[in-house]
Motif scaffolding. Structure first.
Motif, PDB file in Angstrom:
ATOM      1  N   ASP A  99       0.816  -1.210   0.000  1.00  0.00           N
ATOM      2  CA  ASP A  99       0.000   0.000   0.000  1.00  0.00           C
ATOM      3  C   ASP A  99       0.851   1.263   0.000  1.00  0.00           C
ATOM      4  O   ASP A  99       0.463   2.286  -0.570  1.00  0.00           O
ATOM      5  CB  ASP A  99      -0.928  -0.003   1.214  1.00  0.00           C
ATOM      6  CG  ASP A  99      -1.934  -1.145   1.126  1.00  0.00           C
ATOM      7  OD1 ASP A  99      -2.219  -1.584  -0.012  1.00  0.00           O
ATOM      8  OD2 ASP A  99      -2.416  -1.591   2.174  1.00  0.00           O
ATOM      9  N   THR A 100       1.998   1.168   0.682  1.00  0.00           N
ATOM     10  CA  THR A 100       2.850   2.357   0.767  1.00  0.00           C
ATOM     11  C   THR A 100       3.545   2.663  -0.544  1.00  0.00           C
ATOM     12  O   THR A 100       4.008   3.781  -0.764  1.00  0.00           O
ATOM     13  CB  THR A 100       3.903   2.183   1.869  1.00  0.00           C
ATOM     14  OG1 THR A 100       4.739   1.085   1.517  1.00  0.00           O
ATOM     15  CG2 THR A 100       3.242   1.893   3.205  1.00  0.00           C
ATOM     16  N   LEU A 101       3.639   1.692  -1.406  1.00  0.00           N
ATOM     17  CA  LEU A 101       4.314   1.921  -2.680  1.00  0.00           C
ATOM     18  C   LEU A 101       3.471   2.787  -3.627  1.00  0.00           C
ATOM     19  O   LEU A 101       4.015   3.587  -4.380  1.00  0.00           O
ATOM     20  CB  LEU A 101       4.636   0.579  -3.340  1.00  0.00           C
ATOM     21  CG  LEU A 101       5.678  -0.271  -2.605  1.00  0.00           C
ATOM     22  CD1 LEU A 101       5.840  -1.615  -3.279  1.00  0.00           C
ATOM     23  CD2 LEU A 101       7.013   0.441  -2.542  1.00  0.00           C
ATOM     24  N   THR A 102       2.110   2.657  -3.573  1.00  0.00           N
ATOM     25  CA  THR A 102       1.155   3.413  -4.403  1.00  0.00           C
ATOM     26  C   THR A 102       1.696   3.656  -5.809  1.00  0.00           C
ATOM     27  O   THR A 102       1.901   4.789  -6.225  1.00  0.00           O
ATOM     28  CB  THR A 102       0.807   4.761  -3.751  1.00  0.00           C
ATOM     29  OG1 THR A 102       2.006   5.533  -3.642  1.00  0.00           O
ATOM     30  CG2 THR A 102       0.152   4.570  -2.411  1.00  0.00           C
ATOM     31  N   ASP A 128       0.997   8.664 -12.019  1.00  0.00           N
ATOM     32  CA  ASP A 128       0.312   9.894 -12.415  1.00  0.00           C
ATOM     33  C   ASP A 128       1.231  11.101 -12.276  1.00  0.00           C
ATOM     34  O   ASP A 128       1.258  11.994 -13.131  1.00  0.00           O
ATOM     35  CB  ASP A 128      -0.944  10.092 -11.551  1.00  0.00           C
ATOM     36  CG  ASP A 128      -2.000   9.037 -11.870  1.00  0.00           C
ATOM     37  OD1 ASP A 128      -1.891   8.401 -12.952  1.00  0.00           O
ATOM     38  OD2 ASP A 128      -2.892   8.827 -11.037  1.00  0.00           O
ATOM     39  N   HIS A 129       1.969  11.103 -11.166  1.00  0.00           N
ATOM     40  CA  HIS A 129       2.896  12.215 -10.960  1.00  0.00           C
ATOM     41  C   HIS A 129       3.967  12.247 -12.045  1.00  0.00           C
ATOM     42  O   HIS A 129       4.318  13.321 -12.557  1.00  0.00           O
ATOM     43  CB  HIS A 129       3.548  12.087  -9.581  1.00  0.00           C
ATOM     44  CG  HIS A 129       4.551  13.150  -9.288  1.00  0.00           C
ATOM     45  ND1 HIS A 129       4.187  14.489  -9.109  1.00  0.00           N
ATOM     46  CD2 HIS A 129       5.890  13.104  -9.164  1.00  0.00           C
ATOM     47  CE1 HIS A 129       5.280  15.203  -8.888  1.00  0.00           C
ATOM     48  NE2 HIS A 129       6.338  14.382  -8.914  1.00  0.00           N
ATOM     49  N   VAL A 189       4.795  15.296 -14.783  1.00  0.00           N
ATOM     50  CA  VAL A 189       6.129  15.829 -15.031  1.00  0.00           C
ATOM     51  C   VAL A 189       6.464  15.740 -16.516  1.00  0.00           C
ATOM     52  O   VAL A 189       7.049  16.659 -17.100  1.00  0.00           O
ATOM     53  CB  VAL A 189       7.169  15.066 -14.181  1.00  0.00           C
ATOM     54  CG1 VAL A 189       8.591  15.497 -14.557  1.00  0.00           C
ATOM     55  CG2 VAL A 189       6.927  15.316 -12.703  1.00  0.00           C
ATOM     56  N   ARG A 190       6.033  14.620 -17.108  1.00  0.00           N
ATOM     57  CA  ARG A 190       6.315  14.453 -18.538  1.00  0.00           C
ATOM     58  C   ARG A 190       5.593  15.525 -19.367  1.00  0.00           C
ATOM     59  O   ARG A 190       6.137  16.085 -20.328  1.00  0.00           O
ATOM     60  CB  ARG A 190       5.872  13.044 -18.971  1.00  0.00           C
ATOM     61  CG  ARG A 190       6.139  12.723 -20.432  1.00  0.00           C
ATOM     62  CD  ARG A 190       7.645  12.801 -20.732  1.00  0.00           C
ATOM     63  NE  ARG A 190       7.935  12.546 -22.115  1.00  0.00           N
ATOM     64  CZ  ARG A 190       8.262  11.353 -22.602  1.00  0.00           C
ATOM     65  NH1 ARG A 190       8.341  10.328 -21.766  1.00  0.00           N
ATOM     66  NH2 ARG A 190       8.526  11.192 -23.866  1.00  0.00           N
ATOM     67  N   THR A 191       4.369  15.879 -18.977  1.00  0.00           N
ATOM     68  CA  THR A 191       3.616  16.918 -19.684  1.00  0.00           C
ATOM     69  C   THR A 191       4.312  18.277 -19.560  1.00  0.00           C
ATOM     70  O   THR A 191       4.472  19.009 -20.538  1.00  0.00           O
ATOM     71  CB  THR A 191       2.190  17.003 -19.113  1.00  0.00           C
ATOM     72  OG1 THR A 191       1.558  15.727 -19.241  1.00  0.00           O
ATOM     73  CG2 THR A 191       1.374  18.062 -19.849  1.00  0.00           C
ATOM     74  N   SER A 192       4.760  18.546 -18.311  1.00  0.00           N
ATOM     75  CA  SER A 192       5.479  19.816 -18.106  1.00  0.00           C
ATOM     76  C   SER A 192       6.761  19.849 -18.923  1.00  0.00           C
ATOM     77  O   SER A 192       7.130  20.880 -19.497  1.00  0.00           O
ATOM     78  CB  SER A 192       5.811  19.979 -16.607  1.00  0.00           C
ATOM     79  OG  SER A 192       4.622  20.015 -15.848  1.00  0.00           O
ATOM     80  N   ARG A 193       7.396  18.712 -18.956  1.00  0.00           N
ATOM     81  CA  ARG A 193       8.648  18.645 -19.737  1.00  0.00           C
ATOM     82  C   ARG A 193       8.392  18.976 -21.197  1.00  0.00           C
ATOM     83  O   ARG A 193       9.187  19.682 -21.837  1.00  0.00           O
ATOM     84  CB  ARG A 193       9.248  17.244 -19.570  1.00  0.00           C
ATOM     85  CG  ARG A 193      10.500  17.006 -20.390  1.00  0.00           C
ATOM     86  CD  ARG A 193      10.194  16.322 -21.694  1.00  0.00           C
ATOM     87  NE  ARG A 193      11.370  16.261 -22.563  1.00  0.00           N
ATOM     88  CZ  ARG A 193      11.308  16.155 -23.860  1.00  0.00           C
ATOM     89  NH1 ARG A 193      10.121  16.160 -24.468  1.00  0.00           N
ATOM     90  NH2 ARG A 193      12.406  16.080 -24.602  1.00  0.00           N
ATOM     91  N   ASP A 194       7.295  18.446 -21.756  1.00  0.00           N
ATOM     92  CA  ASP A 194       6.987  18.697 -23.163  1.00  0.00           C
ATOM     93  C   ASP A 194       6.747  20.192 -23.401  1.00  0.00           C
ATOM     94  O   ASP A 194       7.141  20.736 -24.452  1.00  0.00           O
ATOM     95  CB  ASP A 194       5.754  17.889 -23.573  1.00  0.00           C
ATOM     96  CG  ASP A 194       6.043  16.398 -23.577  1.00  0.00           C
ATOM     97  OD1 ASP A 194       7.257  16.023 -23.610  1.00  0.00           O
ATOM     98  OD2 ASP A 194       5.091  15.599 -23.529  1.00  0.00           O
ATOM     99  N   GLN A 202       9.039   2.107 -12.684  1.00  0.00           N
ATOM    100  CA  GLN A 202       7.608   1.890 -12.527  1.00  0.00           C
ATOM    101  C   GLN A 202       7.171   0.600 -13.209  1.00  0.00           C
ATOM    102  O   GLN A 202       6.385  -0.173 -12.670  1.00  0.00           O
ATOM    103  CB  GLN A 202       6.836   3.080 -13.111  1.00  0.00           C
ATOM    104  CG  GLN A 202       6.927   4.346 -12.280  1.00  0.00           C
ATOM    105  CD  GLN A 202       6.279   4.171 -10.927  1.00  0.00           C
ATOM    106  OE1 GLN A 202       5.203   3.599 -10.808  1.00  0.00           O
ATOM    107  NE2 GLN A 202       6.967   4.627  -9.885  1.00  0.00           N
ATOM    108  N   ASP A 203       7.730   0.363 -14.395  1.00  0.00           N
ATOM    109  CA  ASP A 203       7.391  -0.885 -15.093  1.00  0.00           C
ATOM    110  C   ASP A 203       7.849  -2.097 -14.287  1.00  0.00           C
ATOM    111  O   ASP A 203       7.135  -3.103 -14.173  1.00  0.00           O
ATOM    112  CB  ASP A 203       8.061  -0.896 -16.472  1.00  0.00           C
ATOM    113  CG  ASP A 203       7.436   0.123 -17.404  1.00  0.00           C
ATOM    114  OD1 ASP A 203       6.305   0.559 -17.106  1.00  0.00           O
ATOM    115  OD2 ASP A 203       8.089   0.474 -18.403  1.00  0.00           O
ATOM    116  N   SER A 204       9.099  -2.001 -13.728  1.00  0.00           N
ATOM    117  CA  SER A 204       9.625  -3.112 -12.925  1.00  0.00           C
ATOM    118  C   SER A 204       8.763  -3.347 -11.700  1.00  0.00           C
ATOM    119  O   SER A 204       8.465  -4.489 -11.330  1.00  0.00           O
ATOM    120  CB  SER A 204      11.063  -2.796 -12.523  1.00  0.00           C
ATOM    121  OG  SER A 204      11.555  -3.814 -11.670  1.00  0.00           O
TER     122      SER A 204
END
Length: 660
Positions: A453-456, A462-463, A467-472, A570-572
């Motif tokens: 649960d703590t890993l969320t 989403d975060h 960040v990726r959107t801001s980067r673009d 995240q994928d891992s």
């Protein structure tokens, strides 16, 4: 016996798979040998592996070093299990061939000849180095010799080349000589042994040479060269040494010479027999032979001296029993009839007592008490030690065991019984440890679920997308700046403040210039100073544009790399979340599988143990039957001699004569 050997091999293989990795519940001599009937020189048991079996050289694999450590501690079972586990995990890359040789040697020490032979044959099929190939041929020859496949053994030994390890050369030469002796090619054996008796200077090699000299003497005698053979035995009979093995060898040579000359030269025989130590493994036979030598010389009274000494000794030796009977014989020849009658009567009493004791021993052995007492003397820590007589229990049931222990077959059988007992203890301990792995797995599962649960990961993902959107957006702005060479878009906060202050200054100058009382000259001075500072700022911004642009561009690239790493993590994490339950289930199944396999193996060990004990029982029965037959024969002879003397006394009384 075959069942036991197969079981040992199976256990070694299975136990290697039961080894647990450091990461957690991953997976959960002929030294110097001789012909048995000739001599048994050697400081090490014939089938025990010796440190010289270990290939010399630098240890380059850590796990191979662990194997060697266990090996040198004489923990052969642990060494074999560690070696098999390391092989399965491909951790012996630099010592693959040496490890195979070592494993074959340890299999050999456990009597697993077929398994050892398969290893050596496999090595020969591969493109092995000459040194490895020579060692394989040597061990293959040794196996075949022990299987009494003499022709095949000779063929294997003939393939050994010049690359054989130096530590094995002496044993190789001795093995070849023993092979010739076993084939009754005594002239060739004598020729082979000649080399082994010469050119030795060190203490150990000199002792080995003495064994070779003894065997050479026997080989020459058997080849018909009695004089030459006797000379070699004399050299051994006169050797000076403080070593217990060498003393025993010297006693044996004197004993062999004494008995060989008993009929033809009893005086000389007596001299040799008198050189045998009074307290040694051959002292009883020497005392018996010494008495018979005196009988050959018709010195019957002198024959009673060694036999009287022999009669005081522990009555578990046939020499003692024979001396009891021979004493009556000498007294009879001395016409000391009353003493002869008494001697025969005493012998009869002793024989009857021994027969009764032997019957009690047989009953105790059949009841299983002997095996329980034997195993109670043995530690369950590790196999590898050689069975020693001093480890026998001090119970009445074990009194006759030293007599039957001398047989090689019995020795091997009792070693097998001991090894099976060790394996049962090992498996029993593993059975008690398996619940601990269940507890470890349950703890890991619980910890995982608590931390899940703590890993969320969804929120984190989403975060990352934000960040990726801001980067673009930043990337698009940087692209625009680059296309338009918009240097002022790259102002720092300090520069923006300066720029804002200049705007304020410009507005204030304009307001002052609109006032009626303003001085045009002073206003123009203000405007000049404004233009100067604005010009300096603009100049700095424009000239540093390229540097500023590159710094921002590199920062954006770093952000891209961090974003990529975060997405991979995240994928891992997502895969771990998906696979963790499956991994836990797989571990649970493996633990359960090991539990069942250990339980199954323990049943097989129990069956093999019972079968081995049954075979031992048969062997002991045979030996005890032979001992009983000898005692009965001695008893019959004593009774016949006593009856004969009593008849003589009766006839003498009837005829009026008296026995003196």
């Amino acid at each position: 016996m075959i069942t036991f050997r197969l079981l040992i091999g199976l256990l070694l293989l299975v136990m290697s798979s039961l080894a647990w990795s450091a990461d957690g519940p991953a997976e959960p001599s002929v030294a110097p040998s001789v012909v048995p009937s000739v001599a048994s020189p050697g400081t090490a048991p014939a089938d025990e592996p010796t440190p010289s079996d270990v290939p010399a050289g630098q240890v380059r694999d850590l796990y191979y070093g662990t194997v060697l450590y266990e090996f040198y501690q004489q923990n052969y079972f642990s060494a074999a299990v560690n070696l098999l586990a390391a092989q399965e995990q491909n951790r012996l890359r630099h010592h693959a061939a040496d490890a195979q040789l070592l494993l074959g040697g340890m299999y050999l020490s456990y009597g697993l000849h077929s398994e050892a032979e398969a290893i050596f044959n496999r090595l020969l099929d591969d493109s092995a180095e000459p040194a490895v190939r020579d060692r394989a041929w040597f061990y293959l020859g040794k196996i075949r010799y022990q299987k009494q496949l003499f022709t095949e053994a000779e063929a294997a030994l003939s393939r050994v080349g010049e690359a054989l390890d130096e530590s094995l050369v002496e044993e190789f030469r001795t093995l070849r000589a023993n092979l010739l002796m076993a084939q009754e090619d005594y002239p060739a054996a004598a020729a082979a042994l000649q080399d082994l008796t010469q050119g030795h200077s060190g203490r150990d090699t000199e002792q080995q040479a003495n064994y070779a000299r003894f065997n050479l003497g026997v080989a020459l005698i058997r080849a018909g060269h009695e004089k030459q053979g006797t000379e070699w035995l004399r050299k051994v009979a006169e050797l000076q040494s403080g070593d217990s093995d060498q003393k025993a060898l010297r006693d044996r040579a004197n004993l062999a010479l004494g008995y060989s000359l008993l009929k033809s030269a009893p005086v000389l025989a007596r001299d040799f027999l008198q050189k045998v130590r009074l307290n040694g493994p051959y002292s009883n036979k020497a005392l018996l032979g010494l008495g018979w030598a005196e009988v050959e010389l018709q010195r019957y009274e002198q024959s009673l001296v060694p036999w009287a000494e022999l009669a005081k000794r522990d009555r578990v030796d046939l020499a003692v029993f024979e001396a009891l009977l021979a004493t009556g014989h000498s007294l009879e020849r001395l016409r000391a009839y009353p003493q002869a009658i008494q001697s025969y009567s005493n012998a009869i009493t002793i024989f009857e007592q021994e027969l009764a004791g032997l019957n009690d021993t047989v009953a105790a052995v059949k009841a299983g008490r002997l095996w329980a007492d034997l195993l109670a003397q043995v530690s369950r820590n590790e196999m590898g030690w050689f069975w020693e007589a001093e480890l026998l229990p001090g119970t009445p049931e074990a009194r006759y065991l030293p007599m039957v222990l001398a047989g090689h077959g019995f020795h091997e059988a009792i070693k097998n019984l001991r090894d099976l007992w060790f394996l049962d203890g090992k498996l029993g301990r593993w059975q008690t440890e398996i619940p601990a792995f269940d507890a470890m797995l349950a703890l890991r599962r619980s910890t995982y679920e608590t931390q899940l649960d703590t890993l969320t990961p969804e929120q984190t993902l989403d975060h990352v997308l934000d960040v990726r959107t801001s980067r673009d957006i930043y990337a698009a702005e940087l692209k625009r700046i680059g296309e338009r060479q918009d240097a002022f878009a790259l102002l720092t906060q300090e520069e923006k403040k300066l720029q804002d202050r200049l705007v304020q200054v410009e507005e204030r100058i304009w307001r002052l210039s609109k006032q009626p009382d303003s001085d045009p000259a002073e206003m123009e001075d203000y405007r000049d100073r404004y233009r100067l500072f604005k010009g300096l700022l603009d100049y700095d911004v424009v000239t540093n544009y390229a540097i500023r642009y590159r710094v921002v561009e590199k920062s954006l690239q770093s952000l891209d790399a961090e974003l990529q790493a975060t997405l991979q993590q995240q994928d891992s994490l997502q895969r771990a979340r998906a696979n963790a339950p499956l991994d836990f289930e797989a571990y649970a199944r493996r633990i359960d599988d090991k539990r069942q396999r250990v339980a199954s193996l323990r049943k097989q060990v129990k069956l093999a143990f019972d079968e081995q004990r049954r075979q031992l029982q048969v062997m002991v029965d045979v030996e005890f039957d032979e001992l009983r037959a000898r005692l009965v024969d001695y008893l019959d002879q004593a009774r016949f001699s006593l009856a004969h003397l009593q008849d003589m006394a009766t006839d003498a009384a009837a005829s009026g004569r008296e026995l003196q």
